[in-house]
Scaffold this motif. Structure first.
Motif, PDB file in Angstrom:
ATOM      1  N   SER A  33      44.440 -27.356 -40.790  1.00  0.00           N
ATOM      2  CA  SER A  33      44.301 -28.405 -39.776  1.00  0.00           C
ATOM      3  C   SER A  33      45.417 -28.326 -38.743  1.00  0.00           C
ATOM      4  O   SER A  33      45.200 -28.644 -37.563  1.00  0.00           O
ATOM      5  N   PHE A  34      46.599 -27.874 -39.160  1.00  0.00           N
ATOM      6  CA  PHE A  34      47.705 -27.706 -38.212  1.00  0.00           C
ATOM      7  C   PHE A  34      47.376 -26.621 -37.192  1.00  0.00           C
ATOM      8  O   PHE A  34      47.538 -26.809 -35.984  1.00  0.00           O
ATOM      9  N   ILE A  35      46.876 -25.485 -37.681  1.00  0.00           N
ATOM     10  CA  ILE A  35      46.530 -24.369 -36.792  1.00  0.00           C
ATOM     11  C   ILE A  35      45.408 -24.773 -35.838  1.00  0.00           C
ATOM     12  O   ILE A  35      45.505 -24.604 -34.619  1.00  0.00           O
ATOM     13  N   ILE A  36      44.330 -25.322 -36.407  1.00  0.00           N
ATOM     14  CA  ILE A  36      43.175 -25.698 -35.583  1.00  0.00           C
ATOM     15  C   ILE A  36      43.524 -26.856 -34.658  1.00  0.00           C
ATOM     16  O   ILE A  36      43.140 -26.879 -33.483  1.00  0.00           O
ATOM     17  N   GLY A  41      44.348 -29.217 -29.436  1.00  0.00           N
ATOM     18  CA  GLY A  41      45.203 -30.050 -28.597  1.00  0.00           C
ATOM     19  C   GLY A  41      45.680 -29.317 -27.354  1.00  0.00           C
ATOM     20  O   GLY A  41      45.758 -29.899 -26.270  1.00  0.00           O
ATOM     21  N   THR A  42      45.994 -28.026 -27.522  1.00  0.00           N
ATOM     22  CA  THR A  42      46.444 -27.225 -26.383  1.00  0.00           C
ATOM     23  C   THR A  42      45.316 -27.020 -25.382  1.00  0.00           C
ATOM     24  O   THR A  42      45.528 -27.074 -24.162  1.00  0.00           O
ATOM     25  N   ILE A  43      44.118 -26.795 -25.894  1.00  0.00           N
ATOM     26  CA  ILE A  43      42.959 -26.623 -25.000  1.00  0.00           C
ATOM     27  C   ILE A  43      42.734 -27.888 -24.175  1.00  0.00           C
ATOM     28  O   ILE A  43      42.500 -27.833 -22.962  1.00  0.00           O
ATOM     29  N   ARG A  44      42.826 -29.047 -24.821  1.00  0.00           N
ATOM     30  CA  ARG A  44      42.640 -30.302 -24.090  1.00  0.00           C
ATOM     31  C   ARG A  44      43.759 -30.527 -23.083  1.00  0.00           C
ATOM     32  O   ARG A  44      43.524 -31.026 -21.985  1.00  0.00           O
ATOM     33  N   TYR A  45      44.968 -30.144 -23.447  1.00  0.00           N
ATOM     34  CA  TYR A  45      46.113 -30.322 -22.549  1.00  0.00           C
ATOM     35  C   TYR A  45      45.980 -29.454 -21.303  1.00  0.00           C
ATOM     36  O   TYR A  45      46.282 -29.899 -20.191  1.00  0.00           O
ATOM     37  N   THR A  46      45.525 -28.211 -21.492  1.00  0.00           N
ATOM     38  CA  THR A  46      45.422 -27.286 -20.365  1.00  0.00           C
ATOM     39  C   THR A  46      44.250 -27.611 -19.450  1.00  0.00           C
ATOM     40  O   THR A  46      44.174 -27.097 -18.342  1.00  0.00           O
ATOM     41  N   ARG A  47      43.328 -28.449 -19.928  1.00  0.00           N
ATOM     42  CA  ARG A  47      42.174 -28.876 -19.133  1.00  0.00           C
ATOM     43  C   ARG A  47      41.355 -27.682 -18.617  1.00  0.00           C
ATOM     44  O   ARG A  47      40.974 -27.632 -17.437  1.00  0.00           O
ATOM     45  N   ALA A  94      36.123 -30.386 -45.309  1.00  0.00           N
ATOM     46  CA  ALA A  94      35.997 -31.741 -44.761  1.00  0.00           C
ATOM     47  C   ALA A  94      37.356 -32.278 -44.320  1.00  0.00           C
ATOM     48  O   ALA A  94      37.484 -32.841 -43.219  1.00  0.00           O
ATOM     49  N   LEU A  95      38.367 -32.116 -45.160  1.00  0.00           N
ATOM     50  CA  LEU A  95      39.705 -32.599 -44.818  1.00  0.00           C
ATOM     51  C   LEU A  95      40.253 -31.863 -43.600  1.00  0.00           C
ATOM     52  O   LEU A  95      40.889 -32.470 -42.732  1.00  0.00           O
ATOM     53  N   THR A  96      40.003 -30.562 -43.534  1.00  0.00           N
ATOM     54  CA  THR A  96      40.498 -29.773 -42.408  1.00  0.00           C
ATOM     55  C   THR A  96      39.870 -30.218 -41.101  1.00  0.00           C
ATOM     56  O   THR A  96      40.564 -30.413 -40.090  1.00  0.00           O
ATOM     57  N   VAL A  97      38.558 -30.388 -41.098  1.00  0.00           N
ATOM     58  CA  VAL A  97      37.860 -30.807 -39.885  1.00  0.00           C
ATOM     59  C   VAL A  97      38.366 -32.171 -39.414  1.00  0.00           C
ATOM     60  O   VAL A  97      38.678 -32.372 -38.227  1.00  0.00           O
ATOM     61  N   PHE A  98      38.450 -33.112 -40.347  1.00  0.00           N
ATOM     62  CA  PHE A  98      38.873 -34.465 -39.991  1.00  0.00           C
ATOM     63  C   PHE A  98      40.320 -34.496 -39.511  1.00  0.00           C
ATOM     64  O   PHE A  98      40.633 -35.080 -38.465  1.00  0.00           O
ATOM     65  N   GLU A  99      41.218 -33.850 -40.255  1.00  0.00           N
ATOM     66  CA  GLU A  99      42.632 -33.898 -39.903  1.00  0.00           C
ATOM     67  C   GLU A  99      42.942 -33.071 -38.670  1.00  0.00           C
ATOM     68  O   GLU A  99      43.864 -33.402 -37.910  1.00  0.00           O
ATOM     69  N   ALA A 100      42.202 -31.992 -38.433  1.00  0.00           N
ATOM     70  CA  ALA A 100      42.425 -31.186 -37.228  1.00  0.00           C
ATOM     71  C   ALA A 100      42.177 -32.024 -35.983  1.00  0.00           C
ATOM     72  O   ALA A 100      42.895 -31.899 -34.977  1.00  0.00           O
ATOM     73  N   ALA A 101      41.173 -32.898 -36.035  1.00  0.00           N
ATOM     74  CA  ALA A 101      40.896 -33.786 -34.901  1.00  0.00           C
ATOM     75  C   ALA A 101      42.065 -34.741 -34.679  1.00  0.00           C
ATOM     76  O   ALA A 101      42.459 -35.014 -33.536  1.00  0.00           O
ATOM     77  N   ILE A 103      45.255 -34.245 -35.673  1.00  0.00           N
ATOM     78  CA  ILE A 103      46.416 -33.463 -35.255  1.00  0.00           C
ATOM     79  C   ILE A 103      46.300 -33.073 -33.786  1.00  0.00           C
ATOM     80  O   ILE A 103      47.299 -33.048 -33.055  1.00  0.00           O
ATOM     81  N   SER A 104      45.091 -32.779 -33.337  1.00  0.00           N
ATOM     82  CA  SER A 104      44.909 -32.366 -31.940  1.00  0.00           C
ATOM     83  C   SER A 104      45.377 -33.453 -30.981  1.00  0.00           C
ATOM     84  O   SER A 104      45.935 -33.164 -29.917  1.00  0.00           O
ATOM     85  N   GLU A 105      45.157 -34.719 -31.357  1.00  0.00           N
ATOM     86  CA  GLU A 105      45.600 -35.818 -30.504  1.00  0.00           C
ATOM     87  C   GLU A 105      47.121 -35.932 -30.510  1.00  0.00           C
ATOM     88  O   GLU A 105      47.732 -36.260 -29.493  1.00  0.00           O
ATOM     89  N   ILE A 106      47.743 -35.667 -31.656  1.00  0.00           N
ATOM     90  CA  ILE A 106      49.207 -35.676 -31.736  1.00  0.00           C
ATOM     91  C   ILE A 106      49.768 -34.564 -30.856  1.00  0.00           C
ATOM     92  O   ILE A 106      50.745 -34.761 -30.125  1.00  0.00           O
TER      93      ILE A 106
END
Length: 216
Positions: A33-36, A41-47, A94-101, A103-106
């Motif tokens: 989840s950290f990697i994903i 998060g970087t993709i969203r930041y770079t727009r 399941a945990l990876t998908v949920f937590e990656a979302a 983490i991406s916001e963080i």
């Protein structure tokens, strides 16, 4: 309450085996989840055109779904489309998908917290956007992101208990098996289970507090 009967070595060992599964599942999910999450998060930041919008939609959908539903989906629904996962792999997915979302916001928030003046200065000095992101923005953002990330990882470890619904042999699952042997074991077993969760999560919380102190 039968503390002596509940705290036999066989029962304690059985709980420790469940704790081992909990920690293993949580660790793998944390790494993935950290990697994903960093990537999203970087993709969203770079727009980036299209990619940023699609990522935003996926993240928002996942963040607003209950984790329990995602666990059910990975274990019961995916086999219907030809992707059958073991209980442990389904829980990790399941945990990876949920937590990656989450983490991406963080990550996105951490990147956005960096002063835009530093970015402009780096760009004006001849650095490319990628070089600026990698050498200027990310190192500072990661330091700011670590405390909330550790807090999120603590939540992830506790959330592994939800996988009891698909019979993952984690700590709560094993505690329930012991409780089923004798009604007098319920309170002692739950107390021991709570202690094990506390020890692991408290250790992580200490790490989070030290990281927060270093930011002051």
């Amino acid at each position: 309450m039968d503390f002596a009967g509940a705290y036999t070595w066989d029962h304690i060992r059985f709980l420790l085996e469940g704790l081992g599964v909990t920690i293993r599942v949580a660790f793998i999910a944390i790494v993935l989840s950290f990697i994903i999450g960093c990537l999203l998060g970087t993709i969203r930041y770079t727009r980036l055109p299209v990619a940023s919008q699609l990522t935003a939609v996926c993240v928002e959908v996942i963040r607003n779904l209950p984790l329990l539903l995602i666990i059910f989906f990975t274990y019961f629904a995916l086999p219907e489309v030809g992707l059958k996962l073991s209980i442990e792999h389904a829980a990790i997915a399941a945990l990876t998908v949920f937590e990656a979302a989450m983490i991406s916001e963080i990550v996105r928030g951490g990147l956005n917290s960096i002063d835009k003046g530093q970015i402009e200065a780096a760009r004006s000095s001849g650095m490319s956007y990628t070089q600026t992101l990698w050498n200027i923005v990310l190192p500072q953002a990661l330091r700011r992101m670590m405390p909330p990330m550790v807090s999120q990882f603590i939540s992830l470890l506790k959330d592994t208990s939800l996988a009891v619904v698909i019979s993952l042999a984690e700590l709560m699952h094993n505690a329930q098996i012991i409780n089923g042997q004798n009604v007098n074991f319920v309170i002692p077993t739950l107390l021991m289970t709570a202690l094990m969760y506390f020890v692991v999560n408290y250790a992580l919380s200490v790490v989070a507090r030290r990281l927060e102190a270093r930011q002051v």
